[in-house]
Design an enzyme around this catalytic site. Structure first.
Site, PDB file in Angstrom:
ATOM      1  N   ASP A   1       2.539   3.675   0.698  1.00  0.00           N
ATOM      2  CA  ASP A   1       1.416   3.171   0.397  1.00  0.00           C
ATOM      3  C   ASP A   1       0.584   3.673   1.264  1.00  0.00           C
ATOM      4  O   ASP A   1       0.872   4.060   2.266  1.00  0.00           O
ATOM      5  CB  ASP A   1       1.525   1.778   0.181  1.00  0.00           C
ATOM      6  CG  ASP A   1       2.381   1.101  -0.905  1.00  0.00           C
ATOM      7  OD1 ASP A   1       1.434  -0.188  -0.899  1.00  0.00           O
ATOM      8  OD2 ASP A   1       3.398   1.012  -0.847  1.00  0.00           O
TER       9      ASP A   1
ATOM     10  N   GLU B   1      -2.450   3.064  -4.351  1.00  0.00           N
ATOM     11  CA  GLU B   1      -2.723   1.821  -4.526  1.00  0.00           C
ATOM     12  C   GLU B   1      -4.128   0.905  -3.319  1.00  0.00           C
ATOM     13  O   GLU B   1      -4.704   0.099  -3.280  1.00  0.00           O
ATOM     14  CB  GLU B   1      -2.153   0.040  -5.273  1.00  0.00           C
ATOM     15  CG  GLU B   1      -1.477  -0.271  -4.034  1.00  0.00           C
ATOM     16  CD  GLU B   1      -0.894  -1.680  -4.598  1.00  0.00           C
ATOM     17  OE1 GLU B   1      -1.793  -2.009  -5.233  1.00  0.00           O
ATOM     18  OE2 GLU B   1      -0.238  -2.445  -3.056  1.00  0.00           O
TER      19      GLU B   1
ATOM     20  N   ASN C   1      -0.363  -3.855  -7.255  1.00  0.00           N
ATOM     21  CA  ASN C   1      -1.084  -5.013  -7.647  1.00  0.00           C
ATOM     22  C   ASN C   1      -2.876  -5.121  -7.633  1.00  0.00           C
ATOM     23  O   ASN C   1      -3.452  -5.704  -8.013  1.00  0.00           O
ATOM     24  CB  ASN C   1      -0.539  -6.325  -7.487  1.00  0.00           C
ATOM     25  CG  ASN C   1      -0.490  -6.402  -5.676  1.00  0.00           C
ATOM     26  OD1 ASN C   1       0.593  -5.208  -5.646  1.00  0.00           O
ATOM     27  ND2 ASN C   1      -1.517  -7.008  -4.643  1.00  0.00           N
ATOM     28  N   HIS C   2      -2.617  -4.073  -6.717  1.00  0.00           N
ATOM     29  CA  HIS C   2      -4.068  -3.089  -6.276  1.00  0.00           C
ATOM     30  C   HIS C   2      -5.015  -2.773  -7.064  1.00  0.00           C
ATOM     31  O   HIS C   2      -6.396  -2.666  -6.541  1.00  0.00           O
ATOM     32  CB  HIS C   2      -4.033  -3.252  -4.954  1.00  0.00           C
ATOM     33  CG  HIS C   2      -4.304  -4.294  -4.114  1.00  0.00           C
ATOM     34  ND1 HIS C   2      -4.346  -5.411  -3.905  1.00  0.00           N
ATOM     35  CD2 HIS C   2      -3.646  -4.137  -2.997  1.00  0.00           C
ATOM     36  CE1 HIS C   2      -3.799  -6.163  -2.547  1.00  0.00           C
ATOM     37  NE2 HIS C   2      -2.943  -5.612  -2.060  1.00  0.00           N
TER      38      HIS C   2
ATOM     39  N   HIS D   1       7.171  -1.880  -7.067  1.00  0.00           N
ATOM     40  CA  HIS D   1       6.150  -2.594  -6.159  1.00  0.00           C
ATOM     41  C   HIS D   1       6.489  -3.797  -6.333  1.00  0.00           C
ATOM     42  O   HIS D   1       5.997  -4.370  -6.952  1.00  0.00           O
ATOM     43  CB  HIS D   1       4.833  -1.854  -7.456  1.00  0.00           C
ATOM     44  CG  HIS D   1       3.599  -2.078  -5.864  1.00  0.00           C
ATOM     45  ND1 HIS D   1       3.635  -1.339  -4.265  1.00  0.00           N
ATOM     46  CD2 HIS D   1       2.810  -3.242  -5.943  1.00  0.00           C
ATOM     47  CE1 HIS D   1       2.330  -1.328  -3.745  1.00  0.00           C
ATOM     48  NE2 HIS D   1       1.692  -2.225  -4.510  1.00  0.00           N
TER      49      HIS D   1
ATOM     50  N   HIS E   1       4.894  -1.724  -1.848  1.00  0.00           N
ATOM     51  CA  HIS E   1       4.778  -2.436  -1.123  1.00  0.00           C
ATOM     52  C   HIS E   1       4.343  -2.956  -0.579  1.00  0.00           C
ATOM     53  O   HIS E   1       3.159  -3.679   0.255  1.00  0.00           O
ATOM     54  CB  HIS E   1       4.472  -3.821  -2.424  1.00  0.00           C
ATOM     55  CG  HIS E   1       3.956  -5.016  -2.451  1.00  0.00           C
ATOM     56  ND1 HIS E   1       2.907  -4.770  -2.472  1.00  0.00           N
ATOM     57  CD2 HIS E   1       3.934  -6.000  -2.298  1.00  0.00           C
ATOM     58  CE1 HIS E   1       2.154  -5.865  -2.353  1.00  0.00           C
ATOM     59  NE2 HIS E   1       3.357  -6.849  -2.204  1.00  0.00           N
TER      60      HIS E   1
END
Length: 255
Positions: free
Chosen positions: A8, A39, A67-68, A146, A171
């Site tokens: 990330d 993300e 998720n973002h 993730h 994640h």
């Protein structure tokens, strides 16, 4: 085929670190394809068009998310176009975007976990469906999973062993020491880690995060400062079999 998979990327510090490192690293290690999770590109949360273009300019070929991905609405139209930006495949079918991208024979797949997260579709059965109908021209498959729980990540790695080239966790932003090639030829790691401030709490300024734990009151978080740690996995894949030959952790610090 040599594939660099980057953890990330956190905000401006992460983007600047990639710009400083990636061009030389790609040449020195004879890397064919670069995949990065983006993300957290925009101030540590979500993706904007400008930050995405900045990431591409560093030499990243395919961008995964999690998720973002929905935090900045401007990116939704790009998800619908043929850009190499993907969201988790096991979101409901009505969600914008695609869950995989084929690049030079490598099918990059994004999945999201369910344990300690939200009620997404089953990543195991979703992947079964994709593997039964692979896009034409696919020579190898890698998965950015993730997810929060290491048990769910290990389970998916074992479930897909021998059917994909790699299952690589993202994640948590904390790199794990369990990288290996599984018996069936699938490279695996529970979490790649991040490209973000070393003296932070998973990329964020420590004081605000600690206050959240002490008070249980939500507060605004900001990206940390200082030297940036770079975490990535280099996976070498057999071009004939589509299985992993090796997996190597690459990590360094950019001042």
């Amino acid at each position: 085929m040599r594939i660099l998979c980057i953890g990330d990327v956190i905000g401006k510090p992460g983007r600047q670190a990639l710009a400083a490192l990636l061009p030389d690293l790609r040449q020195e290690r004879a890397i064919d394809i670069v995949v990065a999770n983006g993300e957290n590109l925009a101030a540590g949360l979500g993706i904007t068009i400008s930050t995405l273009n900045e990431l591409y300019a560093t030499g990243v070929d395919v961008v995964t998310s999690g998720n973002h991905i929905w935090h900045h609405r401007e990116i939704l139209d790009w998800l619908e176009d043929d850009h190499p930006l993907i969201r988790p495949l096991n979101y409901p079918p009505a969600a914008p975007g695609r869950g995989y991208h084929l690049f030079r024979g490598l099918l990059v797949v994004n999945l999201i976990g369910r344990t300690f997260m939200a009620g997404y579709d089953c990543p195991f059965r979703t992947m079964d469906g994709l593997l039964a109908h692979l896009p034409e021209g696919t020579r190898a498959v890698i998965v950015d999973f993730h997810a929060e729980a290491t048990s769910e990540k290990v389970a998916l790695g074992r479930y897909l062993d021998g059917r994909v080239a790699a299952v690589l966790g993202t994640h948590t932003h904390v790199g794990t020491i369990d990288s290996r090639v599984l018996p069936g030829g699938t490279a695996y790691v529970s979490d790649i880690g991040m490209v973000g401030p070393r003296d932070s709490i998973i990329g964020d300024e420590p004081h605000a995060v600690i206050q959240r734990f002490l008070t249980q009151i939500p507060g605004r978080l900001s990206v940390g400062k200082g030297p940036v740690e770079f975490n990535a996995m280099l996976v070498t894949v057999d071009d004939d079999t589509g299985r992993a030959l090796s997996i190597e952790r690459l990590q360094s610090v950019v001042d």
